[in-house]
Design an enzyme around this catalytic site. Structure first.
Site, PDB file in Angstrom:
ATOM      1  N   ARG A   1      -7.892  -4.590  -2.996  1.00  0.00           N
ATOM      2  CA  ARG A   1      -7.510  -3.435  -3.831  1.00  0.00           C
ATOM      3  C   ARG A   1      -8.486  -3.284  -4.980  1.00  0.00           C
ATOM      4  O   ARG A   1      -8.216  -3.713  -6.095  1.00  0.00           O
ATOM      5  CB  ARG A   1      -6.087  -3.621  -4.374  1.00  0.00           C
TER       6      ARG A   1
ATOM      7  N   CYS B   1       0.834  -1.209   0.000  1.00  0.00           N
ATOM      8  CA  CYS B   1       0.000   0.000   0.000  1.00  0.00           C
ATOM      9  C   CYS B   1       0.864   1.253   0.000  1.00  0.00           C
ATOM     10  O   CYS B   1       0.557   2.238  -0.682  1.00  0.00           O
ATOM     11  CB  CYS B   1      -0.926   0.025   1.214  1.00  0.00           C
TER      12      CYS B   1
HETATM   13  C1  BEZ Z   1       0.554  -4.618   1.855  1.00  0.00           C
HETATM   14  O1  BEZ Z   1       1.754  -4.856   1.790  1.00  0.00           O
HETATM   15  O2  BEZ Z   1       0.093  -3.549   1.484  1.00  0.00           O
HETATM   16  C2  BEZ Z   1      -0.343  -5.657   2.429  1.00  0.00           C
HETATM   17  C3  BEZ Z   1       0.033  -6.969   2.338  1.00  0.00           C
HETATM   18  C4  BEZ Z   1      -0.787  -7.949   2.874  1.00  0.00           C
HETATM   19  C5  BEZ Z   1      -1.988  -7.598   3.474  1.00  0.00           C
HETATM   20  C6  BEZ Z   1      -2.371  -6.274   3.525  1.00  0.00           C
HETATM   21  C7  BEZ Z   1      -1.556  -5.295   2.995  1.00  0.00           C
END
Ligand code: BEZ
Length: 222
Positions: A136, A59
């Site tokens: 997402r 993110c």
């Molecule tokens: C992330 O790296 O943004 C992420 C990875 C796994 C679950 C939620 C967010």
């Protein structure tokens, strides 16, 4: 939080609750840029997208990339609006970290959706999922408030900013139609003409494919 949408647990599932052509459900909510109402964006394009959580690696890379590309969306008269279950103060703290660490200020609004009422209405979370994090999802909403495209990526794969821009370019180009954007189309390249659905055209066309496969420059972005 919101006064115009209801969470619909029966319909909502990641990327499955709404369809292309549906009106984007209206909502009002607190965000990092103040209170926002989706319907206030009528008249311009809007990309509404959810992310699983603040302070997570993928993110963070997405927000850095989108903030760096903000001018490119602006040039296409397209606003950006993000959303997650995290609180407004979590969003603030994360944006401060991003600014300090990556030297980029995220100036588009990030909505807080702690009750998931917006996320569920948009199918950003599974109805009976124990994990409240949104996936997402990305909604491309046109100036009349209609959902024109949507994508859904899992938490462990980040979105592509160039592909988001290309999708937006293609949607805007076909609106100048009647034209079609072929595979891998990019601005400046030829678009395709809408085929004429008449048997006379089919039989009178010179080549075998000429009646349905015709390039045109019409609608291409300058
Ligand atoms: C992330 O790296 O943004 C992420 C990875 C796994 C679950 C939620 C967010």
């Amino acid at each position: 939080m919101t006064d115009t949408i209801k969470a619909d647990g029966e319909r909502a599932a990641p990327c499955a609750g709404l369809r292309i052509g549906d009106g984007a459900p209206d909502f009002s909510a607190r965000s990092t840029t103040g209170d926002v109402r989706l319907s206030d964006y009528r008249g311009r394009w809007l990309i509404l997208f959810s992310h699983p959580a603040d302070f997570t690696p993928v993110c963070t890379t997405e927000f850095v990339a989108l903030a760096e590309a903000a001018g490119e969306f602006e040039a296409r008269d397209c606003a950006l609006m993000a959303l997650s279950v995290d609180s407004l103060f979590s969003h603030f703290a994360w944006l401060r970290l991003i600014r300090d660490r990556y030297d980029v200020e995220v100036r588009f609004p990030i909505v807080e959706d702690p009750t998931l009422v917006i996320g569920r209405a948009y199918g950003m979370v599974a109805p009976n999922d124990n994990d409240s994090a949104t996936v997402r999802t990305t909604f491309f909403i046109d100036p009349s408030g209609v959902i024109r495209a949507m994508t859904c990526y899992p938490a462990n794969v980040g979105r592509s900013t160039p592909e988001m821009l290309r999708t937006l370019d293609a949607l805007q180009a076909v609106d100048n139609g009647p034209v079609l954007a072929p595979a891998n189309w990019a601005p400046g390249e030829a678009l395709l003409a809408q085929p004429d659905a008449s048997l006379d055209t089919v039989f009178s066309a010179k080549g075998q494919t000429d009646w349905f496969m015709k390039e045109t420059k019409r609608g291409a972005r300058k």
